[in-house]
Design an enzyme around this catalytic site. Structure first.
Site, PDB file in Angstrom:
ATOM      1  N   CYS A  88       0.820  -1.208   0.000  1.00 17.87           N
ATOM      2  CA  CYS A  88       0.000   0.000   0.000  1.00 17.87           C
ATOM      3  C   CYS A  88       0.859   1.264   0.000  1.00 17.87           C
ATOM      4  O   CYS A  88       1.506   1.556  -1.001  1.00 17.87           O
ATOM      5  CB  CYS A  88      -0.986  -0.062   1.157  1.00 17.87           C
ATOM      6  SG  CYS A  88      -2.435   0.930   0.849  1.00 17.87           S
ATOM      7  N   HIS A 144      -3.199  -5.095   1.695  1.00 20.08           N
ATOM      8  CA  HIS A 144      -2.570  -5.346   2.997  1.00 20.08           C
ATOM      9  C   HIS A 144      -2.572  -6.840   3.329  1.00 20.08           C
ATOM     10  O   HIS A 144      -3.506  -7.311   3.993  1.00 20.08           O
ATOM     11  CB  HIS A 144      -3.360  -4.617   4.090  1.00 20.08           C
ATOM     12  CG  HIS A 144      -3.177  -3.140   4.095  1.00 20.08           C
ATOM     13  ND1 HIS A 144      -2.284  -2.503   4.926  1.00 20.08           N
ATOM     14  CD2 HIS A 144      -3.765  -2.171   3.358  1.00 20.08           C
ATOM     15  CE1 HIS A 144      -2.339  -1.201   4.714  1.00 20.08           C
ATOM     16  NE2 HIS A 144      -3.225  -0.975   3.769  1.00 20.08           N
ATOM     17  N   GLU A 186      -0.950  -8.309   5.510  1.00 19.45           N
ATOM     18  CA  GLU A 186      -0.834  -8.472   6.971  1.00 19.45           C
ATOM     19  C   GLU A 186      -2.196  -8.391   7.660  1.00 19.45           C
ATOM     20  O   GLU A 186      -2.358  -8.864   8.772  1.00 19.45           O
ATOM     21  CB  GLU A 186       0.152  -7.435   7.544  1.00 19.45           C
ATOM     22  CG  GLU A 186      -0.378  -6.020   7.749  1.00 19.45           C
ATOM     23  CD  GLU A 186      -0.510  -5.183   6.474  1.00 19.45           C
ATOM     24  OE1 GLU A 186      -0.355  -5.726   5.361  1.00 19.45           O
ATOM     25  OE2 GLU A 186      -0.792  -3.980   6.601  1.00 19.45           O
TER      26      GLU A 186
END
Ligand code: GLN
Length: 186
Positions: free
Chosen positions: A80, A170, A172
């Site tokens: 990002c 993302h 994560e």
């Protein structure tokens, strides 16, 4: 054991560290100039606010050394805002940051209503994976040597260029370990 550095100036760095630890990786934070002289095998540039991170990179004297290391072959994953940091060009004439990847990136590209969403899409070599977008950029143009890894509705959301992987979303926040495994194989 591999040691992965996470740029920890701002943004979603803790989530990356959690993922790495869950995968049994050793990780360390890059917060100031001396950190960057320690030994590490790869680096993650997290999501957050690219303008803020770009400014802090300069304020903390991290900018040139990180740029050199990436250009010298250090494996890097930009997610990002991290992808925005890597882009050589930003659309709308905004000033680029590390500019190590020959791509043009459009910031906040999905408009207000679509600012944040979750979906699943095909990622080259990984099959279908979950993708979480938060006021995400997308990649408008790719230069020579850039491999497209994922697209959504005709918009490029993941690329690889040599030792660099950049994704608009993302991993994560989606608990998506496959992207990390691919990155750590670089
Ligand atoms: N909109 C942010 C930027 O322009 C990126 C958002 C994110 O990292 N989730 O830097």
């Amino acid at each position: 054991m591999m040691k992965v550095a996470v740029l920890a100036l701002q943004g979603a760095f803790v989530e990356h560290e959690r993922m790495l630890r869950n995968m049994g990786m050793e990780c360390m934070e890059i917060r100031q100039e001396k950190d960057v002289y320690r030994d590490f095998d790869a680096i993650i540039l997290p999501g957050g606010e690219s303008t803020v991170m770009g400014k802090l990179l300069r304020d903390y004297n991290l900018f040139s050394i990180l740029k050199e290391k990436i250009q010298g072959g250090l494996p890097v994953l930009g997610t990002c805002a991290g992808l925005i940091l890597l882009a050589e060009n930003l659309s709308g004439g905004e000033t680029p940051h590390l500019a190590t990847m020959p791509i043009t990136v459009k910031r906040n590209a999905y408009g207000r209503q679509l600012g944040s969403f979750r979906t699943e899409a095909e990622f080259k070599g990984l099959g279908t994976i979950p993708m979480v977008f938060i006021r995400a950029p997308y990649i408008e143009e790719t230069g020579e040597g850039v491999e497209i890894l994922a697209e959504i509705d005709g918009r490029i959301v993941a690329v690889r260029y040599k030792n660099q992987i950049g994704v608009s979303f993302h991993p994560e926040l989606a608990d998506c370990t496959s992207i990390y495994r691919m990155f750590l194989q670089l």
